[in-house]
Design an enzyme around this catalytic site. Structure first.
Site, short mmCIF file in Angstrom:
data_model
loop_
_atom_site.label_atom_id
_atom_site.label_comp_id
_atom_site.label_asym_id
_atom_site.label_seq_id
_atom_site.Cartn_x
_atom_site.Cartn_y
_atom_site.Cartn_z
CG HIS A 51 -3.15 3.12 31.48
ND1 HIS A 51 -4.05 3.46 32.47
CD2 HIS A 51 -3.85 2.43 30.56
CE1 HIS A 51 -5.24 2.98 32.16
NE2 HIS A 51 -5.15 2.36 31.01
C1 T46 Z 1 -8.08 1.45 30.12
C2 T46 Z 1 -9.03 2.51 30.52
C3 T46 Z 1 -9.92 2.95 29.38
C4 T46 Z 1 -9.22 -4.87 37.48
O1 T46 Z 1 -9.01 -5.54 38.50
N1 T46 Z 1 -9.72 -5.46 36.37
C5 T46 Z 1 -9.98 -4.78 35.23
O2 T46 Z 1 -10.44 -5.38 34.24
C6 T46 Z 1 -9.70 -3.37 35.20
C7 T46 Z 1 -9.94 -2.56 33.95
C8 T46 Z 1 -9.19 -2.78 36.33
N2 T46 Z 1 -8.96 -3.53 37.46
C9 T46 Z 1 -8.48 -2.84 38.66
C10 T46 Z 1 -7.09 -2.26 38.58
C11 T46 Z 1 -7.17 -1.06 39.51
O3 T46 Z 1 -6.92 -1.48 40.84
O4 T46 Z 1 -9.35 -1.74 38.91
C12 T46 Z 1 -8.64 -0.63 39.41
C13 T46 Z 1 -8.84 0.60 38.53
O5 T46 Z 1 -8.16 0.41 37.28
P1 T46 Z 1 -7.39 1.59 36.52
O6 T46 Z 1 -6.81 2.52 37.52
O7 T46 Z 1 -6.45 0.97 35.54
O8 T46 Z 1 -8.61 2.29 35.76
P2 T46 Z 1 -8.57 3.41 34.64
O9 T46 Z 1 -9.95 3.93 34.54
O10 T46 Z 1 -7.47 4.38 34.84
O11 T46 Z 1 -8.23 2.60 33.27
C14 T46 Z 1 -9.15 1.64 32.77
C15 T46 Z 1 -8.43 0.35 32.35
O12 T46 Z 1 -7.65 -0.15 33.43
C16 T46 Z 1 -7.53 0.57 31.16
O13 T46 Z 1 -7.16 -0.68 30.62
O14 T46 Z 1 -7.65 1.41 28.97
O15 T46 Z 1 -9.84 2.18 31.65
#
Ligand code: T46
Length: 139
Positions: A51
């Site tokens: 993303h």
């Molecule tokens: C990024 C990369 C480097 C939250 O509720 N709060 C938060 O601060 C974050 C980061 C995530 N979440 C929730 C949203 C999803 O349900 O945690 C779950 C996993 O998040 P996501 O699938 O977006 O995780 P990554 O590892 O794909 O991405 C993350 C960050 O979301 C993103 O901003 O730049 O790490």
């Protein structure tokens, strides 16, 4: 300095007891940190990310183990191998990111300029390319 992302080298304060790194706005962090989170226990062969963000700036620091972060500004891609706690990868807004090759012991700390907001995410690559082409941050 490349716009796609760059490594910030953090000064280590070391003495006979070991090492300490301080992260401080304007000294070695170019934005006010409103949120931190960390990624750990990533399963083998799992990749994350895929993303971009409309406004969010971040710094990723690999505190333990290693991982690869692939950054893409819509024109070029660059891979960064993170394995040192004294290096941070600055990731600007409107940069597509993918995280690969997490070691089993990887702890990836992220400093973020804003609180969590799902509306700031661009999760489709074609939409990301449209944002880059427009220079627009709106849907
Ligand atoms: C990024 C990369 C480097 C939250 O509720 N709060 C938060 O601060 C974050 C980061 C995530 N979440 C929730 C949203 C999803 O349900 O945690 C779950 C996993 O998040 P996501 O699938 O977006 O995780 P990554 O590892 O794909 O991405 C993350 C960050 O979301 C993103 O901003 O730049 O790490």
């Amino acid at each position: 300095m490349s716009s796609i992302g760059h490594i910030i080298e953090f000064e280590t304060m070391g003495d006979e007891r070991g090492s300490l790194i301080s992260l401080e706005w304007e000294r070695n962090v170019p934005f006010v940190v409103n949120r931190t989170y960390y990624i750990f226990g990533t399963k083998p062969d799992v990749s994350r990310g895929f993303h971009a963000h409309k406004e969010l700036e971040q710094i990723a620091i690999c505190l333990a183990g290693s991982c690869d972060i692939l950054l893409d500004d819509g024109f070029q891609k660059k891979n960064f191998h993170l394995s040192k706690p004294d290096q941070g990868l600055y990731i600007n807004k409107l940069i597509w990111r993918e995280m690969h090759n997490f070691s089993h012991n990887c702890i990836l700390l992220i400093l973020a300029s804003k609180v969590y907001d799902e509306a700031d995410y661009i999760r489709q690559y074609d939409l990301f390319l449209r944002h880059v082409a427009d220079g627009s941050h709106d849907d």
